[in-house]
Design an enzyme around this catalytic site. Structure first.
Site, short mmCIF file in Angstrom:
data_model
loop_
_atom_site.label_atom_id
_atom_site.label_comp_id
_atom_site.label_asym_id
_atom_site.label_seq_id
_atom_site.Cartn_x
_atom_site.Cartn_y
_atom_site.Cartn_z
N HIS A 1 35.54 42.16 37.13
CA HIS A 1 35.54 42.48 38.29
C HIS A 1 34.34 42.40 39.25
O HIS A 1 33.67 41.17 40.24
CB HIS A 1 35.90 44.36 38.83
CG HIS A 1 37.13 44.61 39.06
ND1 HIS A 1 37.64 44.86 38.12
CD2 HIS A 1 38.39 44.52 40.14
CE1 HIS A 1 38.77 45.73 38.30
NE2 HIS A 1 39.18 45.21 39.25
N LEU B 1 40.84 40.51 30.81
CA LEU B 1 40.29 41.53 31.20
C LEU B 1 41.54 42.65 32.14
O LEU B 1 41.64 41.99 33.04
CB LEU B 1 38.76 41.89 31.96
CG LEU B 1 37.48 41.98 31.10
CD1 LEU B 1 35.95 40.88 31.34
CD2 LEU B 1 37.46 43.28 29.89
#
EC number: 6.3.2.1
Length: 332
Positions: A34, A185
């Site tokens: 992110h 991830l």
């Protein structure tokens, strides 16, 4: 940099706007993937623009028995990470703010592409995803929105919705971020025990095996094409002492390759992982055309996506990589 927490669309709309607004949509539990999206958004928006990160766990895209209740909620840490990565604001609305009349009666339908792969395993998931993306695009009013390529089918459907329904927003895809061991991830990685994580590495390893097999095939074909398959070719190879090695390379280059070889190389890794403890439980391995997520044929040329989804224990993970067919040289 400190990100401002906003709870309502009215608060967001009251902010003064000068440059471009870039939005990064998340369900929270932010990680380095992110952060990469946010940093990319900051770079595109520039110092005069605005980066808004949305944090909203959308109930519409969780099916029966999925992990809505246990999905991690870490808003304080999310605000800190978002600010450090360059976000100006975190928009974290309540369910009532996004769906003020309860679950919406009118929703966006993903269509045939939304029924394949992830859509087949999770019926209705993409309808819920597109509905909330449409809502958040209206609530945040961005000039551009960024999404990770790890969720390749989601990204393709958002692009299609924006194009088909004439949303005035630019969609930007950002490459997958991986941990040092290759695992993509994901907020769900935290659910994995050490043993489960070792098994989960098979997802990325399978993708890399398919990619490497394709790259080797392409390199061999390029090498074989440099000299015609004639007596002159044999003499030329013999003259440089490569007759056996070059003949082997030529044989490999002219055997079944392309999509067939890519699928086989990836499948071998996944089959081995199915025998581990704990085992990998495969949902799908697919090599698809990113325009509609249908399986590509053996003579396909152009951009493709090699995608995999599997469960390890109670955790479901997805991953993918892009490949290019039809040109000599390594895959992208």
């Amino acid at each position: 940099m400190t990100a401002t927490l906003l709870r309502t669309a009215a608060e967001l709309h009251a902010r003064a706007r000068t440059g471009r607004r870039a939005v990064v949509m998340t369900m929270g539990a932010l990680h380095e993937g992110h952060a990469t999206l946010i940093r990319t958004a900051r770079g595109i928006a520039g110092p005069d623009g605005e980066v808004v990160v949305t944090v909203f766990v959308n109930p519409l895209q969780f099916g029966a028995g999925e992990d809505l209740d246990r999905y991690p909620r870490t808003l304080d840490a999310d605000i800190e990470l978002a600010g450090q990565a360059g976000a100006d604001a975190v928009f974290a609305p309540s369910v009532d703010e996004v769906y003020p009349g309860g679950e919406p009666q009118v929703r966006v339908t993903a269509g045939p592409m939304g029924e394949r792969l992830e859509g087949a395993v999770r019926p209705g998931h993409f309808d819920g995803m597109l509905t909330v993306v449409a809502k958040l695009l209206h609530l945040t009013r961005p000039d551009l929105a960024l999404y990770g390529q790890k969720d390749a089918q989601q990204l393709a459907l958002i692009r299609r919705m924006v194009r088909d329904l004439n949303f005035g927003v630019e969609i930007v895809g950002v490459p997958t971020v991986r941990e040092e061991d290759g695992l993509a991830l994901s907020s769900r990685n935290r659910y994995l025990s050490p043993a489960e994580r070792r098994t989960a590495l098979a997802l990325s390893q399978a993708l890399f095996a398919g990619r490497d097999r394709h790259a080797a095939q392409q390199a061999l074909r390029a090498r074989a094409s440099e000299v015609p398959s004639t007596r002159a070719r044999a003499e030329a190879l013999s003259a440089i002492g490569e007759s056996r090695a070059a003949a082997d390379a030529h044989a490999v280059a002219t055997t079944a390759g392309g999509p067939v070889a890519v699928r086989a190389a990836a499948r071998l890794v996944l089959d081995e992982a199915a025998r581990l403890t704990p085992p990998l439980d495969l949902d799908y391995l697919a090599l698809v055309d990113p325009s509609d997520f249908t399986e590509i044929g053996d003579d396909f040329t152009g951009e493709a996506v090699l995608a995999v989804a599997a469960r390890v224990g109670t955790t479901r993970l997805i991953d993918n990589i892009p490949l290019t067919f039809g040109t000599f040289g390594a895959a992208s």
